[in-house]
Design a protein around this motif. Structure first.
Motif, mmCIF file in Angstrom:
data_model
loop_
_atom_site.group_PDB
_atom_site.id
_atom_site.type_symbol
_atom_site.label_atom_id
_atom_site.label_comp_id
_atom_site.label_asym_id
_atom_site.label_seq_id
_atom_site.Cartn_x
_atom_site.Cartn_y
_atom_site.Cartn_z
ATOM 1 N N ALA A 46 0.849 -1.222 0.061
ATOM 2 C CA ALA A 46 -0.152 0.105 0.206
ATOM 3 C C ALA A 46 0.917 1.172 0.098
ATOM 4 C CB ALA A 46 -0.909 0.003 0.925
ATOM 5 N N ASP A 47 1.978 1.127 0.890
ATOM 6 C CA ASP A 47 2.773 2.357 0.974
ATOM 7 C C ASP A 47 3.602 2.713 -0.529
ATOM 8 O OD1 ASP A 47 2.155 2.758 3.522
ATOM 9 O OD2 ASP A 47 3.953 1.949 4.218
ATOM 10 N N GLY A 50 0.837 3.605 -3.698
ATOM 11 C CA GLY A 50 0.182 5.030 -3.468
ATOM 12 C C GLY A 50 -1.443 5.138 -3.638
ATOM 13 N N ARG A 51 -1.796 5.345 -4.776
ATOM 14 C CA ARG A 51 -3.190 5.111 -5.668
ATOM 15 C C ARG A 51 -3.337 3.757 -6.215
ATOM 16 N NH1 ARG A 51 -7.192 8.764 -5.843
ATOM 17 N NH2 ARG A 51 -7.695 8.081 -7.956
ATOM 18 N N PHE A 52 -4.072 2.982 -5.635
ATOM 19 C CA PHE A 52 -4.195 1.419 -6.499
ATOM 20 C C PHE A 52 -5.497 0.799 -6.400
ATOM 21 C CE2 PHE A 52 -3.280 0.930 -2.009
ATOM 22 C CZ PHE A 52 -4.107 -0.157 -1.657
ATOM 23 N N TRP A 53 -5.585 -0.019 -7.303
ATOM 24 C CA TRP A 53 -6.877 -0.707 -7.361
ATOM 25 C C TRP A 53 -6.503 -2.223 -7.022
ATOM 26 C CZ3 TRP A 53 -11.747 0.582 -9.539
ATOM 27 C CH2 TRP A 53 -12.601 -0.567 -9.843
ATOM 28 N N ALA A 92 -6.118 1.341 3.406
ATOM 29 C CA ALA A 92 -5.174 2.373 3.013
ATOM 30 C C ALA A 92 -6.092 3.424 2.095
ATOM 31 C CB ALA A 92 -4.081 1.737 1.845
ATOM 32 N N PRO A 93 -5.515 4.562 2.408
ATOM 33 C CA PRO A 93 -6.112 5.798 1.862
ATOM 34 C C PRO A 93 -6.141 6.087 0.244
ATOM 35 C CG PRO A 93 -4.433 6.667 2.969
ATOM 36 C CD PRO A 93 -4.337 4.885 3.126
ATOM 37 N N GLY A 94 -5.089 5.261 -0.281
ATOM 38 C CA GLY A 94 -4.953 5.362 -1.581
ATOM 39 C C GLY A 94 -5.643 4.187 -2.544
ATOM 40 N N LEU A 95 -6.648 3.344 -2.001
ATOM 41 C CA LEU A 95 -7.356 2.392 -2.416
ATOM 42 C C LEU A 95 -8.546 3.302 -3.223
ATOM 43 C CD1 LEU A 95 -8.102 -0.533 -3.210
ATOM 44 C CD2 LEU A 95 -9.416 -0.660 -0.928
ATOM 45 N N VAL A 96 -8.478 2.933 -4.484
ATOM 46 C CA VAL A 96 -9.682 3.609 -5.330
ATOM 47 C C VAL A 96 -10.891 2.691 -5.717
ATOM 48 C CG1 VAL A 96 -8.230 5.332 -5.985
ATOM 49 C CG2 VAL A 96 -8.505 3.168 -7.511
#
Length: 126
Positions: A46-47, A50-53, A92-96
């Motif tokens: 996750a770190d 960053g932004r990820f699916w 994680a905040p980057g999970l879209v």
């Protein structure tokens, strides 16, 4: 990033991507994830991303743990290991977004494995 892959034929298919200096694809099999600690591996992924699916193919689970898939293979993760890996990814905040694949309801007439998959996802995303 591919987490939990263990198919040697698939690894051969993506070898060219891994050799490309421009590709950011890394593959971590179950043994590597276990050695790092599943929770720690999830946090590190996750770190790094960053932004990820997340695309979760349930065939990452061992064939005895998840027989309701068409791609049965030994040596996969157990349910608790997948939950530990998914926890930090789901938080994680980057999970879209998330997609799910490889669940075969024809191999799960009582719905036991579908329910277990839903519980796993609810725990990871809750």
């Amino acid at each position: 990033m591919v987490l939990g892959a263990r198919d040697p034929e698939e690894a051969e298919d993506i070898a060219g991507l891994l050799a490309d200096d421009l590709a950011a694809l890394t593959v971590h099999g179950p043994a590597e994830l276990r050695a790092a600690g599943l929770d720690a591996a999830g946090r590190a992924a996750a770190d790094r991303l960053g932004r990820f699916w997340i695309h979760l193919d349930v065939d990452v689970l061992d064939e005895l743990a998840m027989p309701a898939t068409d791609y049965l293979m030994p040596g996969g993760l157990e349910w608790d290991e997948l939950a530990a890996l998914m926890g930090p990814l789901g938080a994680a905040p980057g999970l879209v977004g998330l997609s799910l694949g490889c669940v075969n309801p024809d191999k799960d007439p009582g719905g036991r494995y579908a329910e277990r998959t839903c519980e796993l996802l609810a725990g990871a995303l809750g």
